[in-house]
Design a protein around this motif. Structure first.
Motif, PDB file in Angstrom:
ATOM      1  N   MET A   1     -28.068 -21.445  28.622  1.00 51.05           N
ATOM      2  CA  MET A   1     -28.070 -22.013  27.274  1.00 51.05           C
ATOM      3  C   MET A   1     -26.859 -21.492  26.502  1.00 51.05           C
ATOM      4  O   MET A   1     -26.479 -20.341  26.657  1.00 51.05           O
ATOM      5  N   SER A   2     -26.351 -22.329  25.656  1.00 48.99           N
ATOM      6  CA  SER A   2     -25.269 -21.878  24.783  1.00 48.99           C
ATOM      7  C   SER A   2     -25.850 -20.988  23.688  1.00 48.99           C
ATOM      8  O   SER A   2     -27.063 -20.996  23.433  1.00 48.99           O
ATOM      9  N   ILE A   3     -24.986 -20.240  23.042  1.00 50.22           N
ATOM     10  CA  ILE A   3     -25.431 -19.384  21.942  1.00 50.22           C
ATOM     11  C   ILE A   3     -26.080 -20.237  20.853  1.00 50.22           C
ATOM     12  O   ILE A   3     -27.140 -19.884  20.333  1.00 50.22           O
ATOM     13  N   SER A   4     -25.466 -21.353  20.540  1.00 54.01           N
ATOM     14  CA  SER A   4     -26.030 -22.238  19.512  1.00 54.01           C
ATOM     15  C   SER A   4     -27.425 -22.719  19.888  1.00 54.01           C
ATOM     16  O   SER A   4     -28.324 -22.768  19.044  1.00 54.01           O
ATOM     17  N   ASP A   5     -27.616 -23.070  21.161  1.00 53.04           N
ATOM     18  CA  ASP A   5     -28.940 -23.517  21.618  1.00 53.04           C
ATOM     19  C   ASP A   5     -29.969 -22.399  21.527  1.00 53.04           C
ATOM     20  O   ASP A   5     -31.110 -22.621  21.137  1.00 53.04           O
ATOM     21  N   ILE A   6     -29.559 -21.200  21.904  1.00 58.41           N
ATOM     22  CA  ILE A   6     -30.482 -20.054  21.811  1.00 58.41           C
ATOM     23  C   ILE A   6     -30.894 -19.842  20.361  1.00 58.41           C
ATOM     24  O   ILE A   6     -32.080 -19.688  20.057  1.00 58.41           O
ATOM     25  N   PHE A   7     -29.929 -19.848  19.438  1.00 56.59           N
ATOM     26  CA  PHE A   7     -30.237 -19.671  18.020  1.00 56.59           C
ATOM     27  C   PHE A   7     -31.186 -20.762  17.539  1.00 56.59           C
ATOM     28  O   PHE A   7     -32.175 -20.483  16.858  1.00 56.59           O
ATOM     29  N   GLU A   8     -30.883 -22.010  17.911  1.00 62.29           N
ATOM     30  CA  GLU A   8     -31.666 -23.143  17.434  1.00 62.29           C
ATOM     31  C   GLU A   8     -33.085 -23.157  18.007  1.00 62.29           C
ATOM     32  O   GLU A   8     -34.054 -23.374  17.287  1.00 62.29           O
ATOM     33  N   LYS A   9     -33.209 -22.913  19.309  1.00 60.62           N
ATOM     34  CA  LYS A   9     -34.500 -23.057  19.976  1.00 60.62           C
ATOM     35  C   LYS A   9     -35.344 -21.786  19.958  1.00 60.62           C
ATOM     36  O   LYS A   9     -36.571 -21.852  19.932  1.00 60.62           O
ATOM     37  N   LEU A  10     -34.691 -20.622  20.009  1.00 57.41           N
ATOM     38  CA  LEU A  10     -35.433 -19.370  20.144  1.00 57.41           C
ATOM     39  C   LEU A  10     -35.224 -18.397  18.983  1.00 57.41           C
ATOM     40  O   LEU A  10     -35.936 -17.411  18.867  1.00 57.41           O
ATOM     41  N   GLY A  11     -34.199 -18.644  18.179  1.00 51.43           N
ATOM     42  CA  GLY A  11     -33.969 -17.837  16.989  1.00 51.43           C
ATOM     43  C   GLY A  11     -32.960 -16.711  17.184  1.00 51.43           C
ATOM     44  O   GLY A  11     -32.656 -16.303  18.305  1.00 51.43           O
ATOM     45  N   GLU A  12     -32.447 -16.226  16.061  1.00 54.33           N
ATOM     46  CA  GLU A  12     -31.439 -15.167  16.091  1.00 54.33           C
ATOM     47  C   GLU A  12     -32.000 -13.868  16.651  1.00 54.33           C
ATOM     48  O   GLU A  12     -31.322 -13.166  17.396  1.00 54.33           O
ATOM     49  N   GLU A  13     -33.227 -13.530  16.303  1.00 56.98           N
ATOM     50  CA  GLU A  13     -33.819 -12.277  16.793  1.00 56.98           C
ATOM     51  C   GLU A  13     -33.865 -12.264  18.326  1.00 56.98           C
ATOM     52  O   GLU A  13     -33.550 -11.246  18.957  1.00 56.98           O
ATOM     53  N   TYR A  14     -34.241 -13.374  18.923  1.00 61.77           N
ATOM     54  CA  TYR A  14     -34.274 -13.482  20.384  1.00 61.77           C
ATOM     55  C   TYR A  14     -32.865 -13.266  20.951  1.00 61.77           C
ATOM     56  O   TYR A  14     -32.680 -12.519  21.911  1.00 61.77           O
ATOM     57  N   PHE A  15     -31.872 -13.915  20.326  1.00 57.72           N
ATOM     58  CA  PHE A  15     -30.492 -13.744  20.771  1.00 57.72           C
ATOM     59  C   PHE A  15     -30.059 -12.284  20.655  1.00 57.72           C
ATOM     60  O   PHE A  15     -29.452 -11.735  21.578  1.00 57.72           O
ATOM     61  N   ARG A  16     -30.368 -11.643  19.540  1.00 54.78           N
ATOM     62  CA  ARG A  16     -29.974 -10.240  19.340  1.00 54.78           C
ATOM     63  C   ARG A  16     -30.638  -9.329  20.374  1.00 54.78           C
ATOM     64  O   ARG A  16     -30.033  -8.358  20.832  1.00 54.78           O
ATOM     65  N   ASN A  17     -31.874  -9.654  20.757  1.00 45.56           N
ATOM     66  CA  ASN A  17     -32.545  -8.876  21.804  1.00 45.56           C
ATOM     67  C   ASN A  17     -31.847  -9.049  23.152  1.00 45.56           C
ATOM     68  O   ASN A  17     -31.671  -8.069  23.892  1.00 45.56           O
ATOM     69  N   LEU A  18     -31.449 -10.268  23.471  1.00 46.08           N
ATOM     70  CA  LEU A  18     -30.690 -10.508  24.710  1.00 46.08           C
ATOM     71  C   LEU A  18     -29.373  -9.743  24.687  1.00 46.08           C
ATOM     72  O   LEU A  18     -28.975  -9.121  25.683  1.00 46.08           O
ATOM     73  N   GLU A  19     -28.702  -9.807  23.572  1.00 46.48           N
ATOM     74  CA  GLU A  19     -27.423  -9.135  23.379  1.00 46.48           C
ATOM     75  C   GLU A  19     -27.579  -7.633  23.624  1.00 46.48           C
ATOM     76  O   GLU A  19     -26.778  -7.021  24.344  1.00 46.48           O
ATOM     77  N   SER A  20     -28.626  -7.045  23.072  1.00 47.76           N
ATOM     78  CA  SER A  20     -28.878  -5.618  23.258  1.00 47.76           C
ATOM     79  C   SER A  20     -29.157  -5.293  24.725  1.00 47.76           C
ATOM     80  O   SER A  20     -28.676  -4.280  25.248  1.00 47.76           O
ATOM     81  N   GLN A  21     -29.909  -6.145  25.395  1.00 46.49           N
ATOM     82  CA  GLN A  21     -30.223  -5.911  26.799  1.00 46.49           C
ATOM     83  C   GLN A  21     -28.958  -5.965  27.663  1.00 46.49           C
ATOM     84  O   GLN A  21     -28.792  -5.165  28.583  1.00 46.49           O
ATOM     85  N   VAL A  22     -28.051  -6.871  27.340  1.00 51.82           N
ATOM     86  CA  VAL A  22     -26.792  -6.955  28.088  1.00 51.82           C
ATOM     87  C   VAL A  22     -25.987  -5.673  27.910  1.00 51.82           C
ATOM     88  O   VAL A  22     -25.429  -5.136  28.877  1.00 51.82           O
ATOM     89  N   ILE A  23     -25.947  -5.149  26.699  1.00 54.38           N
ATOM     90  CA  ILE A  23     -25.226  -3.893  26.447  1.00 54.38           C
ATOM     91  C   ILE A  23     -25.824  -2.765  27.284  1.00 54.38           C
ATOM     92  O   ILE A  23     -25.112  -1.963  27.876  1.00 54.38           O
ATOM     93  N   ILE A  24     -27.140  -2.705  27.357  1.00 55.11           N
ATOM     94  CA  ILE A  24     -27.808  -1.681  28.170  1.00 55.11           C
ATOM     95  C   ILE A  24     -27.443  -1.869  29.639  1.00 55.11           C
ATOM     96  O   ILE A  24     -27.083  -0.912  30.336  1.00 55.11           O
ATOM     97  N   ASP A  25     -27.526  -3.094  30.129  1.00 53.26           N
ATOM     98  CA  ASP A  25     -27.223  -3.386  31.535  1.00 53.26           C
ATOM     99  C   ASP A  25     -25.769  -3.062  31.896  1.00 53.26           C
ATOM    100  O   ASP A  25     -25.488  -2.605  33.002  1.00 53.26           O
ATOM    101  N   LEU A  26     -24.864  -3.282  30.963  1.00 51.41           N
ATOM    102  CA  LEU A  26     -23.439  -3.056  31.238  1.00 51.41           C
ATOM    103  C   LEU A  26     -23.069  -1.580  31.300  1.00 51.41           C
ATOM    104  O   LEU A  26     -21.994  -1.235  31.801  1.00 51.41           O
ATOM    105  N   GLN A  27     -23.924  -0.703  30.824  1.00 48.47           N
ATOM    106  CA  GLN A  27     -23.627   0.729  30.880  1.00 48.47           C
ATOM    107  C   GLN A  27     -23.430   1.219  32.306  1.00 48.47           C
ATOM    108  O   GLN A  27     -22.779   2.228  32.534  1.00 48.47           O
ATOM    109  N   GLN A  28     -23.989   0.528  33.262  1.00 46.79           N
ATOM    110  CA  GLN A  28     -23.887   0.941  34.656  1.00 46.79           C
ATOM    111  C   GLN A  28     -22.596   0.455  35.310  1.00 46.79           C
ATOM    112  O   GLN A  28     -22.328   0.760  36.459  1.00 46.79           O
TER     113      GLN A  28
END
Length: 134
Positions: free
Chosen positions: A1-28
């Motif tokens: 999904m595009s960022i716009s689709d995620i915001f529209e369908k699932l909301g900004e909070e959902y996107f921010r949670n995904l964003e945080s998880q990616v940051i955690i995953d990238l630490q490795q």
């Protein structure tokens, strides 16, 4: 999904949670350059994770420059329907404290080529790393 689709369908909070998880995953991972959106530093934990594994570079520009760069994009949900200098300036002002507090180095990109920005980034990161080692 595009960022716009995620915001529209699932909301900004959902996107921010995904964003945080990616940051955690990238630490490795090592040897990466990660380009984040401006909202990433709104969560203190994101900043903490990013600083553990790298440096935070703030690329900034005037609201006018930012508008010129993004005015034809529909991939910035917060700016969609708000593509004007006033909104961008207000958003930057609201986030300024977080931006400044989280940044290891800051580079103003107004009227600079990509090459000039990269060269400045290399110099500033090298200086930053030297200072941190002292």
């Amino acid at each position: 999904m595009s960022i716009s689709d995620i915001f529209e369908k699932l909301g900004e909070e959902y996107f921010r949670n995904l964003e945080s998880q990616v940051i955690i995953d990238l630490q490795q991972k090592t040897g990466l350059v990660v380009s984040c959106g401006g909202g990433i530093v709104l969560r203190d934990k994101n900043v903490e994770y990013m600083k553990k594994s790298g440096r935070i570079v703030l690329l900034t520009a005037s609201p006018e420059t930012i508008l010129q760069r993004v005015k034809h994009s529909d991939e910035r949900p917060i700016l969609n329907n708000n593509m004007n200098v006033e909104f961008i300036a207000d958003l930057m002002k609201k986030r300024e404290v977080k931006y400044m507090a989280s940044s290891d180095i800051i580079i103003n990109t107004d009227n600079k080529t990509i090459k000039e920005i990269c060269e400045e980034m290399i110099v500033k990161l090298t200086e930053f790393d030297r200072e941190v080692q002292i």
